[in-house]
Design a protein around this motif. Structure first.
Motif, PDB file in Angstrom:
ATOM      1  N   SER A 194      -0.802   2.506  16.153  1.00 51.26           N
ATOM      2  CA  SER A 194      -1.516   3.411  15.250  1.00 51.26           C
ATOM      3  C   SER A 194      -1.127   3.098  13.808  1.00 51.26           C
ATOM      4  CB  SER A 194      -1.153   4.862  15.566  1.00 51.26           C
ATOM      5  OG  SER A 194       0.213   5.103  15.250  1.00 51.26           O
ATOM      6  N   LYS A 195      -1.895   3.664  12.891  1.00 53.14           N
ATOM      7  CA  LYS A 195      -1.557   3.504  11.477  1.00 53.14           C
ATOM      8  C   LYS A 195      -0.201   4.158  11.188  1.00 53.14           C
ATOM      9  CE  LYS A 195      -2.613   5.996   7.835  1.00 53.14           C
ATOM     10  NZ  LYS A 195      -3.238   6.670   6.709  1.00 53.14           N
ATOM     11  N   LEU A 213      -7.253  -9.944   7.054  1.00 55.37           N
ATOM     12  CA  LEU A 213      -7.566  -9.847   8.479  1.00 55.37           C
ATOM     13  C   LEU A 213      -8.635  -8.786   8.710  1.00 55.37           C
ATOM     14  CD1 LEU A 213      -3.833  -9.806   9.612  1.00 55.37           C
ATOM     15  CD2 LEU A 213      -5.412 -11.731   9.877  1.00 55.37           C
ATOM     16  N   THR A 214      -9.203  -8.793   9.903  1.00 57.04           N
ATOM     17  CA  THR A 214     -10.182  -7.787  10.261  1.00 57.04           C
ATOM     18  C   THR A 214      -9.499  -6.624  10.972  1.00 57.04           C
ATOM     19  OG1 THR A 214     -10.653  -8.779  12.408  1.00 57.04           O
ATOM     20  CG2 THR A 214     -11.991  -9.532  10.538  1.00 57.04           C
ATOM     21  N   VAL A 215     -10.120  -5.466  10.908  1.00 60.01           N
ATOM     22  CA  VAL A 215      -9.567  -4.266  11.530  1.00 60.01           C
ATOM     23  C   VAL A 215      -9.409  -4.452  13.039  1.00 60.01           C
ATOM     24  CG1 VAL A 215      -9.996  -1.810  11.985  1.00 60.01           C
ATOM     25  CG2 VAL A 215     -10.465  -2.765   9.729  1.00 60.01           C
ATOM     26  N   ALA A 267       0.826  -1.204   0.000  1.00 61.30           N
ATOM     27  CA  ALA A 267       0.000   0.000   0.000  1.00 61.30           C
ATOM     28  C   ALA A 267       0.864   1.259   0.000  1.00 61.30           C
ATOM     29  CB  ALA A 267      -0.938  -0.010   1.211  1.00 61.30           C
ATOM     30  N   LEU A 268       1.926   1.267   0.786  1.00 62.88           N
ATOM     31  CA  LEU A 268       2.817   2.428   0.853  1.00 62.88           C
ATOM     32  C   LEU A 268       3.494   2.648  -0.493  1.00 62.88           C
ATOM     33  CD1 LEU A 268       5.120   3.476   3.720  1.00 62.88           C
ATOM     34  CD2 LEU A 268       5.985   3.470   1.401  1.00 62.88           C
ATOM     35  N   GLU A 270      -2.260   7.891   2.734  1.00 62.62           N
ATOM     36  CA  GLU A 270      -3.555   7.547   2.155  1.00 62.62           C
ATOM     37  C   GLU A 270      -4.121   6.187   2.559  1.00 62.62           C
ATOM     38  OE1 GLU A 270      -5.575   7.199  -2.209  1.00 62.62           O
ATOM     39  OE2 GLU A 270      -3.920   8.589  -1.976  1.00 62.62           O
ATOM     40  N   PRO A 271      -3.366   5.112   2.555  1.00 60.02           N
ATOM     41  CA  PRO A 271      -3.981   3.816   2.860  1.00 60.02           C
ATOM     42  C   PRO A 271      -4.586   3.798   4.265  1.00 60.02           C
ATOM     43  CG  PRO A 271      -1.795   3.523   1.920  1.00 60.02           C
ATOM     44  CD  PRO A 271      -1.943   4.975   2.229  1.00 60.02           C
ATOM     45  N   SER A 272      -5.765   3.216   4.369  1.00 65.98           N
ATOM     46  CA  SER A 272      -6.432   3.122   5.672  1.00 65.98           C
ATOM     47  C   SER A 272      -6.063   1.813   6.362  1.00 65.98           C
ATOM     48  CB  SER A 272      -7.950   3.178   5.486  1.00 65.98           C
ATOM     49  OG  SER A 272      -8.404   1.997   4.829  1.00 65.98           O
ATOM     50  N   VAL A 273      -6.313   1.772   7.656  1.00 67.28           N
ATOM     51  CA  VAL A 273      -6.095   0.535   8.422  1.00 67.28           C
ATOM     52  C   VAL A 273      -6.961  -0.568   7.839  1.00 67.28           C
ATOM     53  CG1 VAL A 273      -6.432  -0.580  10.667  1.00 67.28           C
ATOM     54  CG2 VAL A 273      -5.347   1.674  10.541  1.00 67.28           C
TER      55      VAL A 273
END
Length: 179
Positions: free
Chosen positions: A50-51, A39-41, A19-20, A27-30
């Motif tokens: 943290s992100k 996986l789930t958040v 993603a990076l 920009e990419p979200s968790v």
């Protein structure tokens, strides 16, 4: 850390790396990263606070891997020859078009001024270490630094243009300026 937790963490890091590389650290979200890792958040905070902490670790890891690859160049070669060899790879179509194995700097540098200070510190350390690797002597440090700037900027511009003749010209022009 037990094996399952370590494996899960590695899956998250791999998804965050992709993603990076494609979209930078901000920009990419968790949710996106965790989804890409399968996986789930909800499990994210068992691994990272943290992100930003995740993306900083990935950014640092990716830059370290780049320096390790650079260290594989023949150190017996004169410094300028090592820079020319690096430019031949770095400013290539293959590297421009790499969606999962390329340098994270072109997609990240524009965002770093808005990221936590740790990102700039990691970047500064990377640039200093790369400069030292690419300069054969203190007198060559500024040239090595200029070559790094030219490579990152040239690749960023070529990637922004996408595959095509103008993008190819940018790559060739930047490569030819590194002598």
């Amino acid at each position: 850390m037990n094996d399952k937790k370590a494996q899960t963490r590695e899956r998250i890091l791999a998804a965050a790396s992709a993603a990076l590389l494609q979209r930078g650290p901000a920009e990419p979200s968790v949710g996106e990263v965790m989804g890409a890792a399968g996986l789930t958040v909800g499990g994210f905070y068992a691994h990272f606070e943290s992100k930003d902490a995740l993306m900083l670790e990935v950014f640092q890891q990716m830059l370290c891997q780049r320096r390790q690859r650079l260290a594989q160049l023949d150190q017996a070669l004169p410094a300028h020859e090592r820079r020319v060899l690096l430019a031949a790879f770095y400013l290539s179509r293959k590297h421009r078009d790499a969606s999962e194995q390329g340098c994270p700097l072109p997609s990240s540098v524009g965002e770093l001024a808005r990221m936590p200070d740790g990102f700039r510190a990691v970047l500064a350390e990377h640039i200093e270490l790369m400069t030292a690797q690419l300069a054969g002597s203190p007198e060559e440090a500024d040239q090595a630094l200029a070559d790094i700037a030219l490579m990152v900027g040239g690749l960023a511009l070529a990637r922004a243009l996408g595959p095509g003749e103008l993008s190819d010209r940018v790559l060739r022009a930047a490569k030819s300026a590194i002598v």
